[in-house]
Design a protein around this motif. Sequence first.
Motif, PDB file in Angstrom:
ATOM      1  N   ASP A 226       0.828  -1.211   0.000  1.00 32.29           N
ATOM      2  CA  ASP A 226       0.000   0.000   0.000  1.00 32.29           C
ATOM      3  C   ASP A 226       0.857   1.254   0.000  1.00 32.29           C
ATOM      4  OD1 ASP A 226      -2.331  -1.225  -0.211  1.00 32.29           O
ATOM      5  OD2 ASP A 226      -2.875  -1.149   1.923  1.00 32.29           O
ATOM      6  N   SER A 227       1.957   1.167   0.764  1.00 28.82           N
ATOM      7  CA  SER A 227       2.780   2.381   0.832  1.00 28.82           C
ATOM      8  C   SER A 227       3.479   2.647  -0.500  1.00 28.82           C
ATOM      9  CB  SER A 227       3.773   2.317   2.000  1.00 28.82           C
ATOM     10  OG  SER A 227       4.909   1.579   1.624  1.00 28.82           O
ATOM     11  N   THR A 228       3.873   1.564  -1.199  1.00 31.67           N
ATOM     12  CA  THR A 228       4.458   1.761  -2.543  1.00 31.67           C
ATOM     13  C   THR A 228       3.418   2.432  -3.430  1.00 31.67           C
ATOM     14  OG1 THR A 228       5.076  -0.563  -2.211  1.00 31.67           O
ATOM     15  CG2 THR A 228       5.887   0.510  -4.203  1.00 31.67           C
ATOM     16  N   LYS A 229       2.190   1.917  -3.327  1.00 31.60           N
ATOM     17  CA  LYS A 229       1.108   2.447  -4.171  1.00 31.60           C
ATOM     18  C   LYS A 229       0.905   3.944  -3.889  1.00 31.60           C
ATOM     19  CE  LYS A 229      -3.725   1.637  -5.183  1.00 31.60           C
ATOM     20  NZ  LYS A 229      -4.948   0.944  -4.817  1.00 31.60           N
ATOM     21  N   GLN A 230       0.866   4.277  -2.606  1.00 31.39           N
ATOM     22  CA  GLN A 230       0.659   5.693  -2.240  1.00 31.39           C
ATOM     23  C   GLN A 230       1.778   6.573  -2.784  1.00 31.39           C
ATOM     24  OE1 GLN A 230       0.186   5.669   1.990  1.00 31.39           O
ATOM     25  NE2 GLN A 230      -1.844   4.707   1.809  1.00 31.39           N
ATOM     26  N   GLN A 231       2.986   6.032  -2.662  1.00 33.14           N
ATOM     27  CA  GLN A 231       4.154   6.805  -3.118  1.00 33.14           C
ATOM     28  C   GLN A 231       4.040   7.094  -4.627  1.00 33.14           C
ATOM     29  OE1 GLN A 231       7.819   4.734  -2.470  1.00 33.14           O
ATOM     30  NE2 GLN A 231       9.062   6.425  -3.242  1.00 33.14           N
ATOM     31  N   ILE A 232       3.674   6.055  -5.382  1.00 27.43           N
ATOM     32  CA  ILE A 232       3.565   6.223  -6.847  1.00 27.43           C
ATOM     33  C   ILE A 232       2.421   7.189  -7.174  1.00 27.43           C
ATOM     34  CG2 ILE A 232       3.090   5.038  -9.025  1.00 27.43           C
ATOM     35  CD1 ILE A 232       4.324   2.533  -7.764  1.00 27.43           C
ATOM     36  N   GLU A 233       1.318   7.052  -6.443  1.00 24.43           N
ATOM     37  CA  GLU A 233       0.167   7.932  -6.697  1.00 24.43           C
ATOM     38  C   GLU A 233       0.527   9.392  -6.436  1.00 24.43           C
ATOM     39  OE1 GLU A 233      -3.964   5.500  -6.287  1.00 24.43           O
ATOM     40  OE2 GLU A 233      -2.887   5.911  -4.429  1.00 24.43           O
ATOM     41  N   GLN A 234       1.358   9.590  -5.401  1.00 28.03           N
ATOM     42  CA  GLN A 234       1.762  10.954  -5.073  1.00 28.03           C
ATOM     43  C   GLN A 234       2.601  11.552  -6.217  1.00 28.03           C
ATOM     44  OE1 GLN A 234       0.648  12.835  -2.538  1.00 28.03           O
ATOM     45  NE2 GLN A 234       1.730  14.482  -3.614  1.00 28.03           N
ATOM     46  N   VAL A 235       3.506  10.741  -6.759  1.00 26.59           N
ATOM     47  CA  VAL A 235       4.344  11.226  -7.868  1.00 26.59           C
ATOM     48  C   VAL A 235       3.455  11.556  -9.064  1.00 26.59           C
ATOM     49  CG1 VAL A 235       6.208  10.638  -9.457  1.00 26.59           C
ATOM     50  CG2 VAL A 235       6.294   9.817  -7.098  1.00 26.59           C
ATOM     51  N   ASN A 236       2.515  10.646  -9.326  1.00 23.07           N
ATOM     52  CA  ASN A 236       1.580  10.845 -10.441  1.00 23.07           C
ATOM     53  C   ASN A 236       0.815  12.154 -10.263  1.00 23.07           C
ATOM     54  OD1 ASN A 236       0.038  10.163 -12.718  1.00 23.07           O
ATOM     55  ND2 ASN A 236      -1.576   9.328 -11.420  1.00 23.07           N
TER      56      ASN A 236
END
Length: 868
Positions: A461-471
């Motif tokens: 989930d944290s990887t996902k959040q990190q990528i979403e933030q960059v996006n």
Amino acid sequence: MKDVFRKTSAEVLSALDVTETGLTTDDVQKRREQYGYNELDEIKRKTAVQVFFEQLKDFLVIILLAAALISAFLGEIENTIVIMIVVILNAILGTVQHVKAEQSLNSLKALSSPSAKVLRNGTKEEVPSREIVVGDILYLDPGDLVSADGRLLENYSLQINESSLTGESLSSLKDIEPINEDDVSIGDKKNMVFSGSFVTYGRGVVVVTNTGMKTEIGKIANLLESAIEKKTPLQASLDKFGKYLALIIIVIAVLIFTVDLVRGNDVVDSFMFAVALAVAAIPEALSSIVTIVLAFGTQKMAKENAIVRKLHAVESLGGISVICSDKTGTLTQNKMTVQHIYVDQKVVEHDQLDLDKDLENRILLMSLLCNDSETVDNKAIGDPTELALVNFAEAYNIDELVIRDKYPRVEELPFSSDRKLMTTVNTYEGKNYMVTKGALDVLLDRLAKIETSEGVLAFTDSTKQQIEQVNKDFSMNGLRVLGFAYKEIAEGQAIDFEDENDLTFIGLISMMDPPRDESAHAVAACIDAGIKPVMITGDHKITASAIAKKIGILKHESEAVEGFDIEKWSDEELQEKVADISVYARVSPEHKIRIVRAWQEKGNVVAMTGDGVNDGPALKQADVGVAMGITGTEVAKEASAIVLTDDNFSTIVKAISNGRSIYANIQNSIKFLLAGNTGGVVAVLYASILAMPVPFAAVHLLFINLLTDSLPAIAVGLEPHNKDIMKEKPRDNDTPLLNKRFAVQVLSEGLVIAIATLVSYHIGLSTGDNMIAATMAFATLCLARLFHGFNARSSQSLFRIGLFTNKYLWFAVILGVALLHIVLLTPALQGIFKVAPLNAAQFGTIYMMALMPLVVIQLYKVLFVKKV
Ligand code: ATP
């Protein structure tokens, strides 16, 4: 060739004598001579002579010819000659106008004819579809119209909509294998494609087996529907109005004839007069004026990059109150450039990539492999999103074609706007890998792992959040973001959409597509003109909002929604909200049709842009469907009413301004004719009711109506476009062209013309010579009507629009004045046209009275018409 579907593709190629490099120019030439052009027979065009005789079939002309014949019988040969001259001159004028309008509309049609991609002399080239010959090798991509019948040679998940032939609306999945059966229906000939269908998905290569009338559609279609000349709604309603008016006028003419007879007037004179009155008062040219003005107007629009495919759209253009526009390429430049790469959990600037690092190198390779675009000899072919990736690699001296050779493609799932994903399978170091790229929000759900320099890790989930933030960070700056992922698959394994799962994420690439310079200005012009601009895009909501804000479409974040939201709403809910939404993101083509309908239900006239294969229904549903000429698919163009040759939003705004002007010009032109006719009829009725001698001879009315009237009417229709027209609100489409206000103007202006004519008439009568009186009435009416052309040009005064800005009108008026003076001053013609010689004072009176309506109406406009 018989039973093509039974043969293998190699057999078909050899039977058609085609090699792998396609036909040569020579072959094409020979085959064209043998088979002709690839087109369906159209209705034969009329020749100028046919058009000329058609003019003589007009109801009023027949009455006139009958009158001429009766005159000849009764020995009134002068009348006969005049009528014949006038009728013939009028028919010649009508023929010239008709042929010119037709030519200009035909050249417009040629501009929007479809094209196809073929292999000739070993190279792929684009040619007009009509130039395809049997044996041509044809490339089919999504959105292409299939323009001839052919046998499939290569197949990449090709799906074709053959509903025009089979009635089946679901796409047919194509296959390359020969079919060994008898009696195979069109729908079951899976290894063939047919003219009249279109590609909905995948790619294919076919060899053409039949063209033109020999194709399956040619066999069932005897006539091209598009070739049947349909009247526009305005023309149809004017025709109807014209018929009603004609009936009323005929009744008046019969009444006047009867009254004349009762008063003991000569039967022939009374009859001729009644006929002339009817001819003068019936506005027979209404619908042909619309054709001429439309023909000229659409020519101008074509020069300004908007090609009109369906004439009726021009009438709707003026009423448009909402423009739903694509973002990419229409509001933006469609020149994408890579900005950042997010890989190994960090953001790298586009010029800082280190290709010695495995992950940075691999994301670049993937971006070239899962990619159909290329640059050959500096010429870019393909989708701008993918070309950005090709150009990006080029900056690192990496050639996409070399990479694709090295890691060959085994299979693919092509990109579609619905899926927002694309997948290829490539061989890399002896193994097969699926590479998937696409919109991150769609990709996210399909990820199982992430690869970093520490190895392949679980996707938490944290990887996902990190990528979403960059996006999000990228998107807020208006950047388009593509996600990249991969997985290994077994050799020989066929892939399907379900396989786009369990992927390993490798990174993101962001790209910039700046707004067009003109967009902000065009959006502001729309808002000024009472038109709501709406952005509809497949892109991410944040990206779309950032761009929309920049160009002035979006004022507040809450005005942006996603396709996902629309799906949750019922049609009624969408209708309630639609006026408050300016940006629709992540939209699929099906959403577009609901958005159009919602606006229409609220009483709006909607323009909708489109380019994709699935945009057809929305383009058809819109009041004016607008297709992109450069990036648009053939299917989108076919479904649209207007094609933009520059894909530019500001061109739509220009087209609307043209549409408004054309409509206003048609209205003014008709007003000009009807007001002039009213002037004549009122003067006649006045004299008839007061039992005075008739103010005009029959030939006077014919002269005015047939010779000095139609040119100024056309000239008024060609009035240069008024810059202020976009400061007005859109026209209410429910208000007919001939509305109450229009009628009041026609009657009051007609009355002023009648008064001027009758004053001249009375002054003439005071000389005691009825012929002088009639001559003065005739000359005044003729000149007053010509000068009234200047009144009819606009609702604004001449001081505002400029006296000399319509050169056509000056030409028409000067010609009309000259013709009148020839008749008035040439002794030989005075007898034929029943005019008396006039003295200078009488000429002075005529001019003063003829100018009176111009002065009075201009004064009214200066004093009372609101300036926009
Ligand atoms: P519009 O022209 O309507 O403004 P668009 O052209 O930006 O929209 P699409 O081309 O449908 O919309 O793209 C939608 C999304 O799909 C993009 O935001 C992008 O993430 C992704 N996408 C676009 N092109 C490709 C491609 N060639 N391969 C993979 N994904 C793509």
